[in-house]
Design an enzyme around this catalytic site. Structure first.
Site, mmCIF file in Angstrom:
data_model
loop_
_atom_site.group_PDB
_atom_site.id
_atom_site.type_symbol
_atom_site.label_atom_id
_atom_site.label_comp_id
_atom_site.label_asym_id
_atom_site.label_seq_id
_atom_site.Cartn_x
_atom_site.Cartn_y
_atom_site.Cartn_z
ATOM 1 N N CYS A 1 1.350 -1.397 0.291
ATOM 2 C CA CYS A 1 -0.058 -0.286 0.096
ATOM 3 C C CYS A 1 0.855 1.355 0.282
ATOM 4 O O CYS A 1 0.104 1.716 -0.229
ATOM 5 C CB CYS A 1 -1.283 -0.298 1.215
ATOM 6 S SG CYS A 1 -2.445 -1.191 0.783
ATOM 7 N N HIS B 1 -3.113 7.274 2.133
ATOM 8 C CA HIS B 1 -3.754 5.727 1.737
ATOM 9 C C HIS B 1 -5.233 5.691 2.414
ATOM 10 O O HIS B 1 -5.054 5.420 3.552
ATOM 11 C CB HIS B 1 -2.510 4.950 1.907
ATOM 12 C CG HIS B 1 -2.996 3.846 2.182
ATOM 13 N ND1 HIS B 1 -3.306 3.036 0.641
ATOM 14 C CD2 HIS B 1 -3.401 2.579 3.008
ATOM 15 C CE1 HIS B 1 -4.156 1.775 1.465
ATOM 16 N NE2 HIS B 1 -3.410 2.045 2.487
ATOM 17 N N ASN C 1 -10.513 -0.064 0.205
ATOM 18 C CA ASN C 1 -8.907 0.179 0.328
ATOM 19 C C ASN C 1 -8.601 -0.388 -0.774
ATOM 20 O O ASN C 1 -8.572 -1.813 -0.938
ATOM 21 C CB ASN C 1 -8.271 -0.720 1.206
ATOM 22 C CG ASN C 1 -6.715 -0.695 2.140
ATOM 23 O OD1 ASN C 1 -6.282 -0.669 0.695
ATOM 24 N ND2 ASN C 1 -6.861 -0.178 3.226
HETATM 25 N N1 COA Z 1 -18.028 -8.421 10.240
HETATM 26 C C1 COA Z 1 -18.092 -8.441 11.373
HETATM 27 N N2 COA Z 1 -16.576 -9.276 12.413
HETATM 28 C C2 COA Z 1 -15.418 -9.153 11.975
HETATM 29 C C3 COA Z 1 -15.288 -8.747 10.716
HETATM 30 C C4 COA Z 1 -16.412 -8.237 9.629
HETATM 31 N N3 COA Z 1 -16.482 -7.864 8.361
HETATM 32 N N4 COA Z 1 -13.698 -8.587 10.675
HETATM 33 C C5 COA Z 1 -13.671 -9.413 11.948
HETATM 34 N N5 COA Z 1 -14.677 -9.375 12.273
HETATM 35 C C6 COA Z 1 -14.408 -10.074 13.832
HETATM 36 C C7 COA Z 1 -13.696 -10.681 14.369
HETATM 37 O O1 COA Z 1 -13.744 -11.513 13.982
HETATM 38 C C8 COA Z 1 -13.600 -10.168 15.701
HETATM 39 O O2 COA Z 1 -14.767 -11.803 16.840
HETATM 40 P P1 COA Z 1 -14.021 -11.679 17.847
HETATM 41 O O3 COA Z 1 -13.651 -10.677 18.415
HETATM 42 O O4 COA Z 1 -14.928 -12.889 18.737
HETATM 43 O O5 COA Z 1 -12.774 -12.763 18.185
HETATM 44 C C9 COA Z 1 -14.207 -8.739 15.881
HETATM 45 O O6 COA Z 1 -14.977 -8.668 15.085
HETATM 46 C C10 COA Z 1 -12.474 -7.944 16.267
HETATM 47 O O7 COA Z 1 -11.787 -7.970 15.258
HETATM 48 P P2 COA Z 1 -10.476 -7.604 15.249
HETATM 49 O O8 COA Z 1 -9.366 -7.557 14.173
HETATM 50 O O9 COA Z 1 -10.273 -6.668 16.825
HETATM 51 O O10 COA Z 1 -11.346 -5.571 15.690
HETATM 52 P P3 COA Z 1 -11.278 -4.583 14.527
HETATM 53 O O11 COA Z 1 -12.113 -3.564 15.045
HETATM 54 O O12 COA Z 1 -9.156 -4.194 14.790
HETATM 55 O O13 COA Z 1 -11.089 -4.393 13.314
HETATM 56 C C11 COA Z 1 -10.010 -4.211 10.800
HETATM 57 C C12 COA Z 1 -10.595 -5.383 12.776
HETATM 58 C C13 COA Z 1 -9.470 -5.454 10.311
HETATM 59 C C14 COA Z 1 -10.955 -3.383 10.863
HETATM 60 C C15 COA Z 1 -9.126 -3.254 11.652
HETATM 61 O O14 COA Z 1 -8.608 -4.215 12.956
HETATM 62 C C16 COA Z 1 -7.862 -2.664 10.490
HETATM 63 O O15 COA Z 1 -8.723 -1.838 9.513
HETATM 64 N N6 COA Z 1 -7.263 -2.771 10.829
HETATM 65 C C17 COA Z 1 -6.021 -2.534 9.592
HETATM 66 C C18 COA Z 1 -6.122 -2.681 8.311
HETATM 67 C C19 COA Z 1 -5.791 -1.740 7.298
HETATM 68 O O16 COA Z 1 -5.738 -0.950 6.648
HETATM 69 N N7 COA Z 1 -4.829 -2.810 6.195
HETATM 70 C C20 COA Z 1 -3.853 -2.595 5.293
HETATM 71 C C21 COA Z 1 -2.775 -1.771 5.673
HETATM 72 S S1 COA Z 1 -2.332 -0.790 4.158
#
Ligand code: COA
Length: 354
Positions: A127, A269, A299
């Site tokens: 990214c 980004h 994204n």
């Molecule tokens: N729908 C519903 N629940 C979801 C889900 C979805 N699409 N994706 C994950 N969950 C659940 C998980 O299973 C977890 O459940 P649990 O607590 O029962 O285990 C819960 O939501 C929380 O997961 P977590 O990964 O801790 O959530 P989060 O608040 O961190 O959000 C992301 C997840 C991926 C959205 C977030 O971590 C994120 O945006 N990270 C960076 C991503 C990014 O920008 N990547 C590219 C970098 S260039």
């Protein structure tokens, strides 16, 4: 590392008349729109979860048979059309999803754009690819190797994302953005300022496609289930992205001699709306100065920043003369930030950024 400081006594840098200056921009997203409701129909998720955790409402996916080069050609065409002159001396393509493991996709894009035998190659920084590509293109211009460079950033991310993995399938999408860069002066509209870049390969496994490269192909073993797909440690990446984008932004501002008050537009980004808000808050940049299209496009990997610039220029959210701070974070890990002044693209047609 900071690249693109002006040449000064005892310090190498860009010669006074060979700074990279943006003189064309274009963006493209494939026509198929996928809404949160479409994803809810096949994944254990909800519109509310996706909107509140990521800020995304819809995104564009490539259809069967469409590859990264198809997106790159469309964005490249639009950027060349918006530039004063459609000739370039080199093509740099930033992508994580090349059409094939071999050869690079850049040469095929250059050929399809009718650019003759110019040098063309890929840059891979996930990214952060656009900022790494900007430094690469700027280096070609500063060295005198090229007077004009077409820099395209394109990703068909949905071709590597596991469609059944709700933590990535709701975030990543497909698109392309491009800029034409020419040699000019640091004080011209369109001039790209210092670019701060960094990496931390010790944390390479936080964003990875484990299988498909030489590491797995050098054994006879079949990849473990799911290892052909993109994998991400979401929560840890979230924290790192906020820290690295904030820190590199501060470094780029200092290198450019800008104060926070000088920033008219922040173009981060488009990783996740909550990451964008956290970076803006830490930098003390109010939401009105932040450009964002994540709600509509998700994204789009390397394409994210130039697609945002193209769409914002088209909508009027980004205007000539405005001072822009760019920042990105991605797999590798990689990160970076840069400053630029938005150019007046004059009487040339506004690119259709769709
Ligand atoms: N729908 C519903 N629940 C979801 C889900 C979805 N699409 N994706 C994950 N969950 C659940 C998980 O299973 C977890 O459940 P649990 O607590 O029962 O285990 C819960 O939501 C929380 O997961 P977590 O990964 O801790 O959530 P989060 O608040 O961190 O959000 C992301 C997840 C991926 C959205 C977030 O971590 C994120 O945006 N990270 C960076 C991503 C990014 O920008 N990547 C590219 C970098 S260039």
């Amino acid at each position: 590392m900071t690249v693109g400081l002006p040449e000064a006594a005892g310090r190498p840098g860009y010669p006074a008349d060979r700074h990279p200056v943006i003189c064309g921009v274009g963006g493209y997203v494939p026509p198929d729109v996928v809404t949160n409701a479409d994803l809810v129909a096949r994944l254990d998720t909800s519109d509310e979860w996706i909107r509140t955790r990521t800020g995304i409402a819809a995104r564009h996916f490539v259809g069967p048979g469409t590859a990264t080069s198809d997106l790159a050609v469309e964005a490249g065409l639009r950027a060349l059309k918006s530039a004063d002159d459609s000739q370039v001396d080199a093509v740099v393509l930033a992508t994580t999803t090349p059409d094939h493991p071999c050869p690079a996709t850049g040469p095929s894009v250059a050929a399809r754009l009718g650019l003759g035998g110019v040098p063309a190659f890929d840059v891979s920084a996930v990214c952060t690819g656009f900022l790494y590509g900007l430094a690469t293109a700027g280096g070609l211009i500063a060295s005198g190797a090229a007077a004009r460079v077409l820099l395209i950033a394109a990703d068909a991310f949905t071709t590597i994302v596991n469609p059944g993995d709700r933590s990535t399938a709701v975030i990543f999408a497909d698109g392309a953005g491009a800029v034409v860069l020419r040699a000019g002066r640091a004080d011209e509209p369109g001039a790209v300022g210092p670019i701060v870049l960094g990496s931390d390969g010790d944390q390479r496994e936080m964003i990875t496609v484990p299988a498909g490269g030489s590491r797995t192909r050098s054994t006879d073993e079949q990849p473990a289930h799911g290892d052909q797909y993109f994998q991400m440690a979401g929560r840890a990446i979230f924290r790192q992205a906020v820290e690295r984008m904030t820190e590199s932004s501060q470094q780029a501002l200092a290198a450019a001699g800008w104060q926070l008050a000088d920033v008219d537009r922040l173009a981060s980004h488009q990783a996740n709306a909550r990451i964008l808000a956290a970076v803006a808050e830490r930098l003390d940049i109010d939401p009105e100065r932040q450009l964002s299209n994540i709600e509509r496009v998700g994204n789009t990997g390397a394409a994210s920043i130039p697609l945002l610039l193209a769409q914002s220029a088209e909508s009027g959210d980004l205007r000539p003369g405005q001072r822009v701070l760019l920042t990105a974070f991605g797999g590798g890990l990689t990160w970076g930030a840069a400053t630029l002044t938005w150019p007046d693209l004059g009487p040339h047609p506004t690119p259709d950024a769709r």
